[in-house]
Design a protein around this motif. Sequence first.
Motif, PDB file in Angstrom:
ATOM      1  N   ARG A  99      48.729  24.307  56.533  1.00  0.00           N
ATOM      2  CA  ARG A  99      49.484  25.390  55.647  1.00  0.00           C
ATOM      3  C   ARG A  99      48.441  25.558  54.537  1.00  0.00           C
ATOM      4  NH1 ARG A  99      52.131  24.905  51.050  1.00  0.00           N
ATOM      5  NH2 ARG A  99      52.372  22.871  51.266  1.00  0.00           N
ATOM      6  N   LEU A 100      47.946  24.617  53.943  1.00  0.00           N
ATOM      7  CA  LEU A 100      46.986  24.936  52.799  1.00  0.00           C
ATOM      8  C   LEU A 100      45.596  25.409  53.427  1.00  0.00           C
ATOM      9  CD1 LEU A 100      47.384  21.435  50.777  1.00  0.00           C
ATOM     10  CD2 LEU A 100      48.537  23.754  50.225  1.00  0.00           C
ATOM     11  N   ASN A 101      45.212  24.980  54.254  1.00  0.00           N
ATOM     12  CA  ASN A 101      43.947  25.781  55.194  1.00  0.00           C
ATOM     13  C   ASN A 101      44.521  27.197  55.292  1.00  0.00           C
ATOM     14  OD1 ASN A 101      42.542  23.323  55.067  1.00  0.00           O
ATOM     15  ND2 ASN A 101      43.202  22.461  57.125  1.00  0.00           N
ATOM     16  N   PHE A 102      45.430  27.581  55.846  1.00  0.00           N
ATOM     17  CA  PHE A 102      45.603  28.910  55.873  1.00  0.00           C
ATOM     18  C   PHE A 102      45.820  29.513  54.693  1.00  0.00           C
ATOM     19  CE2 PHE A 102      48.493  27.525  59.919  1.00  0.00           C
ATOM     20  CZ  PHE A 102      47.048  27.466  60.656  1.00  0.00           C
ATOM     21  N   TYR A 107      43.361  33.950  50.909  1.00  0.00           N
ATOM     22  CA  TYR A 107      42.788  33.993  49.462  1.00  0.00           C
ATOM     23  C   TYR A 107      41.424  34.249  49.785  1.00  0.00           C
ATOM     24  CZ  TYR A 107      47.335  32.691  47.197  1.00  0.00           C
ATOM     25  OH  TYR A 107      48.511  32.721  46.853  1.00  0.00           O
ATOM     26  N   ALA A 108      40.789  33.552  50.385  1.00  0.00           N
ATOM     27  CA  ALA A 108      39.494  33.966  50.685  1.00  0.00           C
ATOM     28  C   ALA A 108      39.099  35.372  51.225  1.00  0.00           C
ATOM     29  CB  ALA A 108      38.536  33.076  51.682  1.00  0.00           C
ATOM     30  N   ALA A 109      39.938  35.816  52.269  1.00  0.00           N
ATOM     31  CA  ALA A 109      39.965  37.153  52.819  1.00  0.00           C
ATOM     32  C   ALA A 109      40.255  38.196  51.711  1.00  0.00           C
ATOM     33  CB  ALA A 109      40.899  37.249  54.006  1.00  0.00           C
ATOM     34  N   ALA A 111      39.889  37.623  48.444  1.00  0.00           N
ATOM     35  CA  ALA A 111      38.740  37.854  47.540  1.00  0.00           C
ATOM     36  C   ALA A 111      37.602  38.668  48.141  1.00  0.00           C
ATOM     37  CB  ALA A 111      38.463  36.561  47.210  1.00  0.00           C
ATOM     38  N   ALA A 112      37.524  38.742  49.309  1.00  0.00           N
ATOM     39  CA  ALA A 112      36.579  39.489  49.982  1.00  0.00           C
ATOM     40  C   ALA A 112      36.671  40.889  49.892  1.00  0.00           C
ATOM     41  CB  ALA A 112      36.244  39.021  51.440  1.00  0.00           C
ATOM     42  N   GLN A 113      38.083  41.203  50.319  1.00  0.00           N
ATOM     43  CA  GLN A 113      38.465  42.773  50.174  1.00  0.00           C
ATOM     44  C   GLN A 113      38.341  43.163  48.755  1.00  0.00           C
ATOM     45  OE1 GLN A 113      39.277  44.737  52.688  1.00  0.00           O
ATOM     46  NE2 GLN A 113      39.446  46.195  50.927  1.00  0.00           N
ATOM     47  N   ALA A 114      38.806  42.459  47.518  1.00  0.00           N
ATOM     48  CA  ALA A 114      38.681  42.773  46.325  1.00  0.00           C
ATOM     49  C   ALA A 114      37.163  43.088  45.886  1.00  0.00           C
ATOM     50  CB  ALA A 114      39.361  41.863  45.304  1.00  0.00           C
ATOM     51  N   GLU A 115      36.262  42.354  46.605  1.00  0.00           N
ATOM     52  CA  GLU A 115      34.717  42.400  45.955  1.00  0.00           C
ATOM     53  C   GLU A 115      34.305  43.601  46.691  1.00  0.00           C
ATOM     54  OE1 GLU A 115      30.726  39.793  46.121  1.00  0.00           O
ATOM     55  OE2 GLU A 115      32.678  39.041  47.028  1.00  0.00           O
ATOM     56  N   ALA A 116      34.770  43.908  47.885  1.00  0.00           N
ATOM     57  CA  ALA A 116      34.251  45.273  48.456  1.00  0.00           C
ATOM     58  C   ALA A 116      35.022  46.467  47.899  1.00  0.00           C
ATOM     59  CB  ALA A 116      34.941  45.340  49.897  1.00  0.00           C
ATOM     60  N   ALA A 145      41.569  37.925  42.352  1.00  0.00           N
ATOM     61  CA  ALA A 145      41.218  37.370  43.709  1.00  0.00           C
ATOM     62  C   ALA A 145      40.424  36.226  43.902  1.00  0.00           C
ATOM     63  CB  ALA A 145      40.805  38.325  44.626  1.00  0.00           C
ATOM     64  N   ARG A 146      39.184  36.049  43.017  1.00  0.00           N
ATOM     65  CA  ARG A 146      38.451  35.132  43.120  1.00  0.00           C
ATOM     66  C   ARG A 146      39.161  33.768  42.679  1.00  0.00           C
ATOM     67  NH1 ARG A 146      32.642  38.040  40.848  1.00  0.00           N
ATOM     68  NH2 ARG A 146      32.087  38.567  42.584  1.00  0.00           N
ATOM     69  N   ALA A 147      39.752  33.871  41.365  1.00  0.00           N
ATOM     70  CA  ALA A 147      40.471  32.879  40.782  1.00  0.00           C
ATOM     71  C   ALA A 147      41.536  32.341  41.833  1.00  0.00           C
ATOM     72  CB  ALA A 147      41.389  33.172  39.495  1.00  0.00           C
ATOM     73  N   GLN A 148      42.334  32.906  42.501  1.00  0.00           N
ATOM     74  CA  GLN A 148      43.121  32.308  43.538  1.00  0.00           C
ATOM     75  C   GLN A 148      42.646  31.638  44.658  1.00  0.00           C
ATOM     76  OE1 GLN A 148      45.389  36.003  44.659  1.00  0.00           O
ATOM     77  NE2 GLN A 148      46.841  35.520  43.229  1.00  0.00           N
ATOM     78  N   ARG A 149      41.133  32.420  45.089  1.00  0.00           N
ATOM     79  CA  ARG A 149      40.557  31.669  46.276  1.00  0.00           C
ATOM     80  C   ARG A 149      40.145  30.309  45.554  1.00  0.00           C
ATOM     81  NH1 ARG A 149      34.868  34.631  47.694  1.00  0.00           N
ATOM     82  NH2 ARG A 149      34.601  33.903  45.629  1.00  0.00           N
ATOM     83  N   ALA A 150      39.711  30.218  44.474  1.00  0.00           N
ATOM     84  CA  ALA A 150      39.130  28.889  44.039  1.00  0.00           C
ATOM     85  C   ALA A 150      40.092  27.846  43.895  1.00  0.00           C
ATOM     86  CB  ALA A 150      38.485  28.785  42.722  1.00  0.00           C
ATOM     87  N   ALA A 151      41.458  28.676  43.347  1.00  0.00           N
ATOM     88  CA  ALA A 151      42.677  27.400  43.412  1.00  0.00           C
ATOM     89  C   ALA A 151      42.907  26.930  44.887  1.00  0.00           C
ATOM     90  CB  ALA A 151      43.786  27.949  42.802  1.00  0.00           C
ATOM     91  N   ALA A 152      43.216  28.045  45.726  1.00  0.00           N
ATOM     92  CA  ALA A 152      43.567  27.501  47.161  1.00  0.00           C
ATOM     93  C   ALA A 152      42.492  26.396  47.950  1.00  0.00           C
ATOM     94  CB  ALA A 152      43.489  28.765  47.822  1.00  0.00           C
ATOM     95  N   GLY A 153      41.106  26.870  47.468  1.00  0.00           N
ATOM     96  CA  GLY A 153      40.134  25.969  48.156  1.00  0.00           C
ATOM     97  C   GLY A 153      40.125  24.503  47.293  1.00  0.00           C
TER      98      GLY A 153
END
Length: 328
Positions: A99-102, A107-109, A111-116, A145-153
Amino acid sequence: MSRARAFVFAVSLASLTVLSACSGGHEDQPKAAPQTVSGETLTVRTAPIDDIKRVGATLTTRDMGEAVARISGVLVTLNVREGDTVSKGQVIGTIQDQRLNFEASAYAATAAQAEADYNRVKTLYEKGIYAKARMEQAETALRSARAQRAAAGDLASQGLIRAPTSGKVIRADVPAGAAVMAGTSIATITAGPRVVRLQLPEQQARSLVLGQSVRLEANGLNANGTVSQIYPAIDNGQVIADITPQGLDSVLLGERVVTAISLGQRTGIKVPLSYVTTRYGLDYVRLVAANKSVSDIPVQTAPLDGQSVEILSGLRDGDTLAPYGVSK
């Protein structure tokens, strides 16, 4: 005189003659001279002696490090077993939670969309198509989005189990593939020097002193130790003290150790071992009389320090003893 009386008289006379002969021969035998002593003697006196108590203790280390699971999941790998030596921070196992990996992937996806989106808005803003408020909105969404991706990772990476300290693994009994909860102890690692941990009732513990010498016995080995720490708290009427051992390196952690420790003083009679002998399970000493003659008398003893014993009964103040092997 009749024949019968004459016969009885003759037999009686012969018996008296034989008894006289035997008695005379016994008196002629020389009597053994009483044994006397010369040289070293000891006059016993009642004096204060250390009150030695034999108390059970346990060989352990000053501290124990617990490698615990920080997340719930499945223990995928465990790279150590009992007896292995590890370093602080070393990865010793992995816990996996799909579940954590998902969540990390989602969140990585995002963050990628927010960067685009940010890059597209920035380009249009520079061309004057979008207002500055739209640019700031896209920039805020990218930071979130970047903060959420870092926290999830970071949460997913907590599945790595690291050794909390350098030392030797003494317990690692959770098998790989087992489901574990956050906070579950995966392995126990020694930390700090070896100590013999002792528990004493609070009344007896008042006699403990830092630096006090203690005799130790474990698995047939005899060693010495020193009281290195007395813990200030009382637990269920017990005081805990640590003894730093010397010569128990080959003894396994967790093994029972018998300690001989002085817990105050009492009055008694102390005699060196050279003045005591044991025959058929009984202890004897050589008592010297006023005329220098010696006689063995039984006594009741109790061991003290390996070089002397305490006389519990059989002697009194002023008695003089001779060591065994000194006589004439």
